[in-house]
Design a protein around this motif. Structure first.
Motif, PDB file in Angstrom:
ATOM      1  N   ALA A   1      -2.982  -4.376  -4.137  1.00  0.00           N
ATOM      2  CA  ALA A   1      -2.094  -5.144  -3.254  1.00  0.00           C
ATOM      3  C   ALA A   1      -2.710  -6.508  -2.943  1.00  0.00           C
ATOM      4  N   GLU A   2      -4.002  -6.511  -2.612  1.00  0.00           N
ATOM      5  CA  GLU A   2      -4.643  -7.782  -2.243  1.00  0.00           C
ATOM      6  C   GLU A   2      -4.662  -8.738  -3.430  1.00  0.00           C
ATOM      7  N   SER A   3      -4.930  -8.204  -4.614  1.00  0.00           N
ATOM      8  CA  SER A   3      -4.968  -9.071  -5.782  1.00  0.00           C
ATOM      9  C   SER A   3      -3.572  -9.632  -6.101  1.00  0.00           C
ATOM     10  N   LEU A   4      -2.538  -8.789  -5.960  1.00  0.00           N
ATOM     11  CA  LEU A   4      -1.169  -9.273  -6.229  1.00  0.00           C
ATOM     12  C   LEU A   4      -0.717 -10.281  -5.168  1.00  0.00           C
TER      13      LEU A   4
ATOM     14  N   ILE B   1       0.846  -1.201   0.000  1.00  0.00           N
ATOM     15  CA  ILE B   1       0.000   0.000   0.000  1.00  0.00           C
ATOM     16  C   ILE B   1       0.881   1.251   0.000  1.00  0.00           C
ATOM     17  N   PHE B   2       1.945   1.205   0.810  1.00  0.00           N
ATOM     18  CA  PHE B   2       2.878   2.330   0.876  1.00  0.00           C
ATOM     19  C   PHE B   2       3.440   2.644  -0.516  1.00  0.00           C
ATOM     20  N   TYR B   3       3.942   1.602  -1.199  1.00  0.00           N
ATOM     21  CA  TYR B   3       4.541   1.848  -2.519  1.00  0.00           C
ATOM     22  C   TYR B   3       3.489   2.240  -3.561  1.00  0.00           C
ATOM     23  N   GLY B   4       2.273   1.714  -3.421  1.00  0.00           N
ATOM     24  CA  GLY B   4       1.201   2.106  -4.334  1.00  0.00           C
ATOM     25  C   GLY B   4       0.921   3.594  -4.239  1.00  0.00           C
ATOM     26  N   THR B   5       0.863   4.108  -3.014  1.00  0.00           N
ATOM     27  CA  THR B   5       0.551   5.538  -2.847  1.00  0.00           C
ATOM     28  C   THR B   5       1.720   6.406  -3.323  1.00  0.00           C
TER      29      THR B   5
ATOM     30  N   GLY C   1       1.314   7.157  -6.737  1.00  0.00           N
ATOM     31  CA  GLY C   1       0.183   8.016  -7.082  1.00  0.00           C
ATOM     32  C   GLY C   1      -1.178   7.335  -7.034  1.00  0.00           C
ATOM     33  N   LEU C   2      -1.242   6.061  -6.599  1.00  0.00           N
ATOM     34  CA  LEU C   2      -2.554   5.423  -6.453  1.00  0.00           C
ATOM     35  C   LEU C   2      -3.187   5.916  -5.145  1.00  0.00           C
ATOM     36  N   SER C   3      -4.526   5.919  -5.092  1.00  0.00           N
ATOM     37  CA  SER C   3      -5.195   6.277  -3.831  1.00  0.00           C
ATOM     38  C   SER C   3      -5.004   5.108  -2.866  1.00  0.00           C
ATOM     39  N   PRO C   4      -5.126   5.354  -1.549  1.00  0.00           N
ATOM     40  CA  PRO C   4      -4.963   4.232  -0.602  1.00  0.00           C
ATOM     41  C   PRO C   4      -5.929   3.085  -0.901  1.00  0.00           C
ATOM     42  N   ALA C   5      -7.167   3.416  -1.307  1.00  0.00           N
ATOM     43  CA  ALA C   5      -8.143   2.356  -1.593  1.00  0.00           C
ATOM     44  C   ALA C   5      -7.725   1.528  -2.818  1.00  0.00           C
ATOM     45  N   GLU C   6      -7.291   2.234  -3.879  1.00  0.00           N
ATOM     46  CA  GLU C   6      -6.810   1.531  -5.085  1.00  0.00           C
ATOM     47  C   GLU C   6      -5.592   0.674  -4.759  1.00  0.00           C
TER      48      GLU C   6
END
Ligand SMILES: Nc1ncnc2c1ncn2[C@@H]1O[C@H](COP(=O)(O)OP(=O)(O)OP(=O)(O)O)[C@@H](O)[C@H]1O
Ligand SMILES: [Mg+2]
Length: 299
Positions: A116-119, A99-103, A106-111
């Protein structure tokens, strides 16, 4: 536009070591490129140049038209990287790291959480998602590092030994995932690996490095042509289970088989079985790295 372009790319480290020596190659989008070569051949240095972690001493490189050393942020926005030593946080859980790296990308925390869960599920880490990274095994860490590289849906993946610490089953899963990403999503993959059997299963093209130079490149068929030996033929002139009477020979093409069989029957032999085998990627690797001088002259 090419996915990856190396144009006379060279890198000399400050201590004078020429790690990459005038390498030129380009990759089309969607290729799974196997970048092969012995330890110290210059593979990781090339990946670092393509990620903007190093600047070329001479020549240039680009990913989808972007020069990594000039625009590292733009490069990272469209590419994911898995290296031997991925930077992640031991005190965060697997899920929190992703989640940290996703944000950051530039992804939103929800995205980020959804991706993350799917990966985590695809990489068989769902059960470990709430464990701190510090408690992950080497193979789990390696798989999480691949998930991190994919969190922002990159068009291009640089994988430097992505399966080096994985058990055979996990390695197989990761390779299937890589092939799926290329086939279903059109992701371009730049894969450095020593695992030649897997490489042969998933790569569409190869580049073979030795001492900083690209000594051969092409599809498996093209590389087979380069080493000359067309195929290996095996002829059994004895009933199954008997020890003696197996002839093995390298031939240039299958056109030589009838003549070989005729010669044997004329000498009074009975033919029980004829089989052929084209050289594997491993055979080609050894043939080309054993004689780099010869292969350079022939290129
Ligand atoms: N920071 C550095 N300073 C000086 N020389 C370096 C540095 N990093 C790598 N080298 C040298 O550059 C050459 C190429 O190294 P590189 O790590 O690119 O090889 P590699 O093909 O990735 O090898 P391996 O299969 O072992 O991962 C080696 O001779 C290595 O010792
Ligand atoms: Mg390396």
């Amino acid at each position: 536009m090419n996915a990856v372009t190396l144009n006379n790319l060279s890198k000399i480290y400050p201590d004078g070591k020429k790690a990459v020596d005038s390498v030129t190659i380009s990759l089309e989008p969607g290729e799974v490129f196997g970048f092969l070569g012995p330890n110290g051949a210059g593979k990781t240095t090339t990946v670092k140049l393509l990620n903007g972690m190093l600047s070329p001493t001479d020549g240039s490189c680009s990913v989808f038209g972007i020069e990594p050393c000039k625009s590292p942020e733009k490069t990272h926005a469209i590419s994911g990287v898995v290296t031997e030593h991925a930077q992640m946080y031991d005190t965060l859980t697997g899920l929190e790291n992703l989640i940290f790296y996703g944000t950051i990308f530039g992804l939103s925390p929800a995205e980020s959480k959804k991706r993350a869960e799917s990966l985590l599920a695809q990489l068989e880490l769902s059960e470990a998602r709430d464990k701190k990274l510090g408690a992950y095994s080497t193979g789990m860490r390696q798989r999480l590092s691949l998930a991190r590289a994919l969190i922002h849906n990159p068009r291009l993946l640089f994988l430097d030994e992505p399966t080096s610490g994985l058990d055979p089953e996990s390695a197989q899963n990761v390779h299937l995932l890589i092939r799926g990403l290329a086939q279903e999503k059109g992701i371009t993959v730049f894969l450095c690996t020593h695992q030649l059997r897997y490489a042969q299963e998933i790569c569409t093209r190869y580049g073979l490095m030795s001492e900083g130079r690209l000594i051969a490149s092409g599809t498996l068929e093209e590389l087979r042509g380069r080493i000359g030996a067309g195929m290996r033929v095996r002829i059994r002139t004895c009933p199954a289970g008997t020890a003696s009477g197996i002839l093995e020979e390298n031939i240039a093409s299958e056109e030589e088989i009838p003549q070989l069989v005729r010669r044997l029957t004329e000498n009074g032999k009975s033919i029980y079985e004829v089989s052929t085998q084209a050289p594997s990627l491993e055979d080609i690797y050894f043939a080309l790295t054993a004689a780099p001088e010869t292969s350079q002259k022939n290129s």
